[in-house]
Design a protein around this motif. Structure first.
Motif, PDB file in Angstrom:
ATOM      1  N   ARG A 138       0.461  -1.230  -0.052  1.00 11.70           N
ATOM      2  CA  ARG A 138       0.338   0.244   0.344  1.00 11.70           C
ATOM      3  C   ARG A 138       1.058   1.083   0.140  1.00 11.70           C
ATOM      4  NH1 ARG A 138      -4.740   0.399  -1.216  1.00 11.70           N
ATOM      5  NH2 ARG A 138      -6.472  -1.267  -0.399  1.00 11.70           N
ATOM      6  N   MET A 139       1.843   1.144   0.784  1.00 10.40           N
ATOM      7  CA  MET A 139       2.541   2.699   1.232  1.00 10.40           C
ATOM      8  C   MET A 139       3.609   2.485  -0.775  1.00 10.40           C
ATOM      9  SD  MET A 139       5.951   3.349   4.042  1.00 10.40           S
ATOM     10  CE  MET A 139       7.033   2.024   3.170  1.00 10.40           C
ATOM     11  N   GLU A 140       3.834   1.673  -1.260  1.00 13.28           N
ATOM     12  CA  GLU A 140       4.667   1.805  -2.201  1.00 13.28           C
ATOM     13  C   GLU A 140       3.674   2.308  -3.291  1.00 13.28           C
ATOM     14  OE1 GLU A 140       7.464   1.276  -3.360  1.00 13.28           O
ATOM     15  OE2 GLU A 140       7.561   1.112  -0.653  1.00 13.28           O
ATOM     16  N   SER A 141       2.061   1.819  -3.618  1.00 14.28           N
ATOM     17  CA  SER A 141       1.358   2.412  -4.189  1.00 14.28           C
ATOM     18  C   SER A 141       0.685   3.621  -4.170  1.00 14.28           C
ATOM     19  CB  SER A 141       0.061   1.880  -4.188  1.00 14.28           C
ATOM     20  OG  SER A 141       0.069   0.056  -4.719  1.00 14.28           O
ATOM     21  N   GLU A 142       1.370   3.915  -2.395  1.00 14.38           N
ATOM     22  CA  GLU A 142       1.071   4.947  -2.959  1.00 14.38           C
ATOM     23  C   GLU A 142       2.198   6.535  -3.339  1.00 14.38           C
ATOM     24  OE1 GLU A 142       0.253   6.861   1.567  1.00 14.38           O
ATOM     25  OE2 GLU A 142      -1.412   5.699   1.436  1.00 14.38           O
ATOM     26  N   LYS A 143       2.941   6.166  -3.172  1.00 10.26           N
ATOM     27  CA  LYS A 143       4.763   6.390  -3.650  1.00 10.26           C
ATOM     28  C   LYS A 143       3.969   6.441  -5.612  1.00 10.26           C
ATOM     29  CE  LYS A 143       7.741   5.474  -0.540  1.00 10.26           C
ATOM     30  NZ  LYS A 143       9.107   3.912  -0.098  1.00 10.26           N
ATOM     31  N   VAL A 144       4.061   5.657  -5.421  1.00  9.16           N
ATOM     32  CA  VAL A 144       3.615   6.091  -7.212  1.00  9.16           C
ATOM     33  C   VAL A 144       3.028   7.064  -7.635  1.00  9.16           C
ATOM     34  CG1 VAL A 144       2.530   4.648  -9.545  1.00  9.16           C
ATOM     35  CG2 VAL A 144       3.592   2.961  -7.849  1.00  9.16           C
ATOM     36  N   TYR A 145       1.820   7.312  -6.756  1.00 14.23           N
ATOM     37  CA  TYR A 145       0.588   8.649  -7.393  1.00 14.23           C
ATOM     38  C   TYR A 145       1.857   9.611  -6.742  1.00 14.23           C
ATOM     39  CZ  TYR A 145      -3.103   5.815  -8.850  1.00 14.23           C
ATOM     40  OH  TYR A 145      -4.012   4.542  -9.064  1.00 14.23           O
ATOM     41  N   GLN A 146       2.226   9.729  -5.199  1.00 10.19           N
ATOM     42  CA  GLN A 146       3.254  11.300  -5.291  1.00 10.19           C
ATOM     43  C   GLN A 146       3.718  11.475  -6.110  1.00 10.19           C
ATOM     44  OE1 GLN A 146       3.521   8.848  -0.976  1.00 10.19           O
ATOM     45  NE2 GLN A 146       1.757  10.648  -0.391  1.00 10.19           N
ATOM     46  N   GLN A 147       4.445  10.634  -6.275  1.00  8.00           N
ATOM     47  CA  GLN A 147       5.627  10.476  -7.714  1.00  8.00           C
ATOM     48  C   GLN A 147       5.267  10.702  -8.612  1.00  8.00           C
ATOM     49  OE1 GLN A 147       8.758   7.209  -8.555  1.00  8.00           O
ATOM     50  NE2 GLN A 147       9.577   8.507  -9.910  1.00  8.00           N
ATOM     51  N   ILE A 148       4.233  11.051  -9.248  1.00  5.77           N
ATOM     52  CA  ILE A 148       3.287  11.209 -10.295  1.00  5.77           C
ATOM     53  C   ILE A 148       3.006  12.915  -9.912  1.00  5.77           C
ATOM     54  CG2 ILE A 148       1.684   9.734 -10.239  1.00  5.77           C
ATOM     55  CD1 ILE A 148       1.461  10.309 -13.729  1.00  5.77           C
ATOM     56  N   HIS A 149       2.750  13.252  -9.233  1.00  2.00           N
ATOM     57  CA  HIS A 149       2.181  14.418  -9.041  1.00  2.00           C
ATOM     58  C   HIS A 149       2.703  15.279  -8.585  1.00  2.00           C
ATOM     59  CE1 HIS A 149       0.535  17.429  -6.285  1.00  2.00           C
ATOM     60  NE2 HIS A 149       1.177  17.944  -5.495  1.00  2.00           N
ATOM     61  N   ARG A 150       4.142  14.773  -8.115  1.00  2.17           N
ATOM     62  CA  ARG A 150       5.600  15.696  -7.488  1.00  2.17           C
ATOM     63  C   ARG A 150       6.131  15.935  -9.193  1.00  2.17           C
ATOM     64  NH1 ARG A 150       6.708  12.652  -3.682  1.00  2.17           N
ATOM     65  NH2 ARG A 150       8.492  11.299  -5.246  1.00  2.17           N
ATOM     66  N   GLU A 151       5.731  15.107  -9.799  1.00  2.00           N
ATOM     67  CA  GLU A 151       7.032  15.238 -11.026  1.00  2.00           C
ATOM     68  C   GLU A 151       5.953  15.907 -12.626  1.00  2.00           C
ATOM     69  OE1 GLU A 151       8.908  11.255 -12.303  1.00  2.00           O
ATOM     70  OE2 GLU A 151       9.981  11.810 -10.461  1.00  2.00           O
ATOM     71  N   HIS A 152       4.374  15.823 -12.429  1.00  2.00           N
ATOM     72  CA  HIS A 152       4.184  16.253 -13.742  1.00  2.00           C
ATOM     73  C   HIS A 152       2.792  16.586 -12.903  1.00  2.00           C
ATOM     74  CE1 HIS A 152       6.179  13.197 -15.840  1.00  2.00           C
ATOM     75  NE2 HIS A 152       6.055  12.732 -15.289  1.00  2.00           N
ATOM     76  N   GLY A 153       2.397  16.627 -12.194  1.00  2.00           N
ATOM     77  CA  GLY A 153       1.202  18.234 -10.970  1.00  2.00           C
ATOM     78  C   GLY A 153       0.333  17.176 -11.269  1.00  2.00           C
ATOM     79  N   PHE A 154      -0.060  15.882 -11.266  1.00  2.00           N
ATOM     80  CA  PHE A 154      -0.956  15.080 -12.006  1.00  2.00           C
ATOM     81  C   PHE A 154      -2.077  15.391 -10.190  1.00  2.00           C
ATOM     82  CE2 PHE A 154      -3.002  10.567 -11.085  1.00  2.00           C
ATOM     83  CZ  PHE A 154      -3.256  10.567 -12.440  1.00  2.00           C
ATOM     84  N   PRO A 155      -3.874  15.971 -10.185  1.00  2.00           N
ATOM     85  CA  PRO A 155      -4.190  15.833  -8.844  1.00  2.00           C
ATOM     86  C   PRO A 155      -4.599  14.937  -8.441  1.00  2.00           C
ATOM     87  CG  PRO A 155      -5.259  15.967 -11.303  1.00  2.00           C
ATOM     88  CD  PRO A 155      -3.604  15.489 -11.410  1.00  2.00           C
ATOM     89  N   MET A 156      -3.871  14.293  -7.650  1.00  2.76           N
ATOM     90  CA  MET A 156      -4.009  12.512  -6.957  1.00  2.76           C
ATOM     91  C   MET A 156      -4.363  12.841  -5.680  1.00  2.76           C
ATOM     92  SD  MET A 156      -2.309  11.600  -4.585  1.00  2.76           S
ATOM     93  CE  MET A 156      -0.577  12.142  -4.309  1.00  2.76           C
ATOM     94  N   ARG A 157      -4.925  12.559  -4.577  1.00  2.00           N
ATOM     95  CA  ARG A 157      -5.578  12.947  -3.363  1.00  2.00           C
ATOM     96  C   ARG A 157      -5.832  11.346  -3.134  1.00  2.00           C
ATOM     97  NH1 ARG A 157      -6.917  16.649  -6.055  1.00  2.00           N
ATOM     98  NH2 ARG A 157      -8.867  18.117  -6.180  1.00  2.00           N
ATOM     99  N   ILE A 158      -4.473  10.907  -1.964  1.00  6.60           N
ATOM    100  CA  ILE A 158      -5.059   9.434  -1.468  1.00  6.60           C
ATOM    101  C   ILE A 158      -6.149   9.661   0.109  1.00  6.60           C
ATOM    102  CG2 ILE A 158      -3.666   7.745   0.499  1.00  6.60           C
ATOM    103  CD1 ILE A 158      -0.954   9.133  -1.570  1.00  6.60           C
ATOM    104  N   CYS A 159      -6.879   9.212  -0.317  1.00  7.78           N
ATOM    105  CA  CYS A 159      -8.060   8.799   0.710  1.00  7.78           C
ATOM    106  C   CYS A 159      -7.668   7.163   1.844  1.00  7.78           C
ATOM    107  CB  CYS A 159      -9.432   8.354   0.913  1.00  7.78           C
ATOM    108  SG  CYS A 159      -9.649  10.305  -0.055  1.00  7.78           S
ATOM    109  N   ARG A 160      -6.895   7.237   3.055  1.00  4.30           N
ATOM    110  CA  ARG A 160      -6.451   6.284   3.981  1.00  4.30           C
ATOM    111  C   ARG A 160      -7.599   5.686   4.476  1.00  4.30           C
ATOM    112  NH1 ARG A 160      -0.986   8.753   5.688  1.00  4.30           N
ATOM    113  NH2 ARG A 160       0.271   8.368   3.287  1.00  4.30           N
ATOM    114  N   THR A 161      -8.411   4.301   4.505  1.00  6.33           N
ATOM    115  CA  THR A 161      -8.878   4.524   5.453  1.00  6.33           C
ATOM    116  C   THR A 161      -9.121   3.195   5.963  1.00  6.33           C
ATOM    117  OG1 THR A 161     -11.047   3.552   5.419  1.00  6.33           O
ATOM    118  CG2 THR A 161     -10.439   3.120   3.785  1.00  6.33           C
TER     119      THR A 161
END
Ligand SMILES: NC(=O)c1ccc[n+]([C@@H]2O[C@H](COP(=O)([O-])OP(=O)(O)OC[C@H]3O[C@@H](n4cnc5c(N)ncnc54)[C@H](OP(=O)(O)O)[C@@H]3O)[C@@H](O)[C@H]2O)c1
Length: 299
Positions: A138-161
């Motif tokens: 899960r942590m690795e999946s979050e990192k995938v999204y965080q990286q693409i946000h940092r590098e390309h401004g991808f508008p992702m949000r992470i919701c942890r439940t």
């Protein structure tokens, strides 16, 4: 204004509630499954069913070309062996939609990223320290999204439940069949969220959340695992099973399933309330569980 379009990748239990709620708001929804036999229930929820397998990127291309305003990624890391998981699915979803002008991609993650917390209060700023293979993935999946946000401004949000419950998602079946095993530790805290409140949180993360941010979606008041089991058994008027030695449970469950039982976390929803404006309709399982059991006709 033209009708808004939403894609739900992984329309299972949560996805069906989310689809119904979005459709009620006038949003056009395409929702995926790998199982064509599930198309009718997705259609009944008011969404258009689409086949997608996140490990096969081609199956995502048509959905991306539809240019949705929002994507909800509800797919867990893919099991590729006993207690081995791949995060390629998240990479494929991120890459498929990165080309298009999304308002938001909301990734539903899990509080397993925090690992054991010894009863400690846990929020978005708590250090990630997963103690299970699934939590690591899960942590690795979050990192995938965080990286693409940092590098390309991808508008992702992470919701942890934390634990999701609702109609047909309670301890009822396991208590009635005798499959439920009590750990018997009064002190193990578990946060939860009713599926209807979770859906409100996911939609608010799209509309009011900020790109790159993390939101913990949970109810107001954690209870112990023991209290949850007692409450379920008392509402159903059935006896509680005997306590089983923890070591015995550990031997029987997978490491990730065992960690879920002993994680001992209390999650804070301060940010969800203050920044997303979501006030849980079910502040705790004391309100949500009777409602869920009534909705499934069990009481
Ligand atoms: N249950 C909890 O307490 C809890 C807690 C924290 C986080 N979560 C997470 O919340 C999310 C939603 O949970 P849920 O209860 O709605 O799960 P669910 O009922 O099992 O539904 C999962 C959906 O994902 C789809 N899916 C699984 N693997 C896929 C793949 N390789 N490619 C494409 N689609 C795939 C499934 O497809 P099919 O329709 O073909 O089965 C299904 O539609 C999951 O990521 C879960 O891990 C759950």
């Amino acid at each position: 204004m033209s009708q808004q379009r939403a894609v739900i990748v992984g329309c299972g239990y949560v996805g069906l509630y989310l689809a119904r709620r979005l459709v009620r708001d006038g949003v056009e929804v395409r929702a995926t499954t790998r199982t064509p036999e599930r198309y009718p229930e997705i259609e009944e929820a008011g969404a258009q069913p689409v086949f997608a397998e996140v490990m096969e990127p081609d199956t995502l291309l048509g959905l991306a070309a539809w240019e949705p305003h929002v994507v909800f990624d509800l797919v867990r890391p893919q099991a590729i062996g006993p207690e081995r998981y791949s995060v390629w699915g998240s990479m494929n979803v991120a890459s498929a939609f990165a080309e298009y002008p999304l308002e938001a991609l909301v990734y539903l993650s899990s509080t397993s990223v925090y690992g054991r917390r010894d009863g400690g209060w846990t929020d978005e700023n708590t250090e990630l320290s997963p103690t299970s293979p699934l939590g690591e993935a899960r942590m690795e999946s979050e990192k995938v999204y965080q990286q693409i946000h940092r590098e390309h401004g991808f508008p992702m949000r992470i919701c942890r439940t934390p634990g999701i419950y609702g109609p047909n998602r309670t301890l009822r079946q396991r208590l009635e069949s005798g499959a439920y095993q009590r750990v018997g530790d009064e002190e193990l805290w578990v946060s939860r969220i009713h599926v209807e409140d979770l859906v409100e949180g996911l939609i608010a993360a799209w509309k009011k959340g900020k790109a790159g941010e993390v939101y913990l979606l949970c109810d107001d008041e954690p209870v112990t695992g023991e209290e949850y089991a007692r409450l379920t058994a008392s509402l159903l008027d059935i006896p509680l099973p005997p306590v089983v030695d923890r070591e015995e449970i550990r031997q029987e469950l997978s490491p990730s399933a065992y960690e879920r039982r002993v994680a001992d976390r209390r999650c804070s929803n301060r940010r969800m309330r203050e920044e997303l404006g979501v006030i849980p309709h079910y502040p705790s399982v004391r309100e949500g569980l009777p409602s869920a059991l009534r909705a499934e006709g069990a009481i």
